[in-house]
Design an enzyme around this catalytic site. Structure first.
Site, PDB file in Angstrom:
ATOM      1  N   ALA A  89      53.265  15.796  10.128  1.00  0.00           N
ATOM      2  CA  ALA A  89      52.450  15.102  11.116  1.00  0.00           C
ATOM      3  C   ALA A  89      52.251  16.005  12.328  1.00  0.00           C
ATOM      4  O   ALA A  89      52.970  16.995  12.517  1.00  0.00           O
ATOM      5  CB  ALA A  89      53.126  13.804  11.534  1.00  0.00           C
TER       6      ALA A  89
ATOM      7  N   GLY B 186      55.458  14.038   6.767  1.00  0.00           N
ATOM      8  CA  GLY B 186      54.375  13.138   6.393  1.00  0.00           C
ATOM      9  C   GLY B 186      53.569  13.634   5.204  1.00  0.00           C
ATOM     10  O   GLY B 186      52.967  12.834   4.473  1.00  0.00           O
TER      11      GLY B 186
ATOM     12  N   GLU C 210      55.502  12.538   2.229  1.00  0.00           N
ATOM     13  CA  GLU C 210      55.337  11.084   2.160  1.00  0.00           C
ATOM     14  C   GLU C 210      53.963  10.714   1.600  1.00  0.00           C
ATOM     15  O   GLU C 210      53.825   9.760   0.827  1.00  0.00           O
ATOM     16  CB  GLU C 210      55.540  10.473   3.544  1.00  0.00           C
ATOM     17  CG  GLU C 210      56.990  10.555   4.006  1.00  0.00           C
ATOM     18  CD  GLU C 210      57.198  10.016   5.415  1.00  0.00           C
ATOM     19  OE1 GLU C 210      57.934   9.038   5.569  1.00  0.00           O
ATOM     20  OE2 GLU C 210      56.620  10.603   6.358  1.00  0.00           O
TER      21      GLU C 210
ATOM     22  N   GLU D 194      62.558  15.493   9.104  1.00  0.00           N
ATOM     23  CA  GLU D 194      62.481  14.695  10.334  1.00  0.00           C
ATOM     24  C   GLU D 194      63.766  14.670  11.154  1.00  0.00           C
ATOM     25  O   GLU D 194      63.719  14.574  12.392  1.00  0.00           O
ATOM     26  CB  GLU D 194      62.063  13.252   9.987  1.00  0.00           C
ATOM     27  CG  GLU D 194      60.582  13.081   9.661  1.00  0.00           C
ATOM     28  CD  GLU D 194      60.249  13.357   8.209  1.00  0.00           C
ATOM     29  OE1 GLU D 194      59.119  13.067   7.791  1.00  0.00           O
ATOM     30  OE2 GLU D 194      61.125  13.884   7.477  1.00  0.00           O
TER      31      GLU D 194
END
Length: 259
Positions: free
Chosen positions: A66, A112, A115, A135
């Site tokens: 992200a 992300g 994910e 993360e």
């Protein structure tokens, strides 16, 4: 469809989506997530689309994570809203789509990005790809379904190891633990994804949708068997079922209409 951060094209009933932020390693910023939500909704309602291939621009990254700068000053409420909206509009929308989504992981799939790949129904990785959820190095945890989907795919012990160490793994290792379905040379990545969808396109669309729904129910609900039973029953009411049986009896390829 014209987007700022995506390239999209429907060809031979396959929707190709390329996250086109190569200089930023295809990182997911707000605009990219909004555009992904839009193109996912398009895929769902467009009858021409029978499957989706999602990849990143270039050969370095699928999605390297992200855009951290966008949420570096968020408070708890804003962080929760960021995760909730992203999951509902993009990640869950992919997982619950009636169209088969294949992630063609062409490089780094981190945070992300991993994910996003895990939300897809099938994952194919180029042999140069690296996958991980880093993360905790930022004082965070995965917020777009990563803790849930990684556990579903590789089991609790391996998921906790990967999340708490933040270590990235190779495509070969990812295939070994069930995180990806196939590892192929970079040059063969899209062809492999297309090969799978070319087979899926020959099958009954409503049955494909029902199968995805039932498989998802086995993980995300406590009534997976009941979902399967009801979906199985509904298949008998479709024109595709009648065509499939007739074609079988007549020893010819079925021509499904998706009705």
């Amino acid at each position: 469809m014209a987007y700022q951060n995506l390239l999209s094209e429907v060809k031979d009933n396959i929707l190709y989506i390329v996250i086109n932020r190569e200089k930023a390693l295809n990182a997911l910023n707000k605009e990219t997530l909004q555009e992904l939500a839009d193109v996912i909704a398009f895929a769902e309602k467009n009858e021409e689309v029978r499957g989706v291939i999602l990849t990143g621009a270039g050969e370095k990254a699928f999605v390297a994570g992200a855009d951290i700068k966008e949420f570096s000053n968020y408070n708890g409420t804003q962080g929760e809203e960021l995760a909730r909206k992203g999951q509902e509009n993009v990640f869950n929308a992919i997982e619950n789509s009636s169209k088969l989504f294949i992630a063609a992981i062409n490089g780094f799939a981190l945070g992300g990005g991993l994910e996003l790949a895990m939300a897809c129904h099938i994952r194919i990785a180029a042999d140069n790809a690296k996958l991980g959820l880093p993360e905790v190095t930022l004082g965070l945890i995965p917020g777009y379904g990563g803790t849930q989907r990684l556990t579903q795919l590789v089991g609790k012990g391996k998921a906790i190891e990967l999340i708490t160490t933040a270590n990235a793994i190779s495509a070969v290792e990812a295939e070994k633990i069930g995180l990806v379905n196939y590892t192929v040379p970079q040059a063969d990545l899209i062809n492999k994804a297309r090969e799978i969808l070319d087979i899926v396109k020959q099958r009954a669309p409503l049955a494909i949708s029902a199968a995805i729904q039932a498989v998802n129910a086995s993980i995300n609900t406590d009534h997976g068997f009941e979902t399967e039973i009801k979906a199985f029953g509904k298949c008998f009411e479709t024109d595709d079922f009648k065509e499939g049986v007739t074609a079988f009896v007549e020893k010819r390829p079925a021509k499904f209409s998706g009705k």
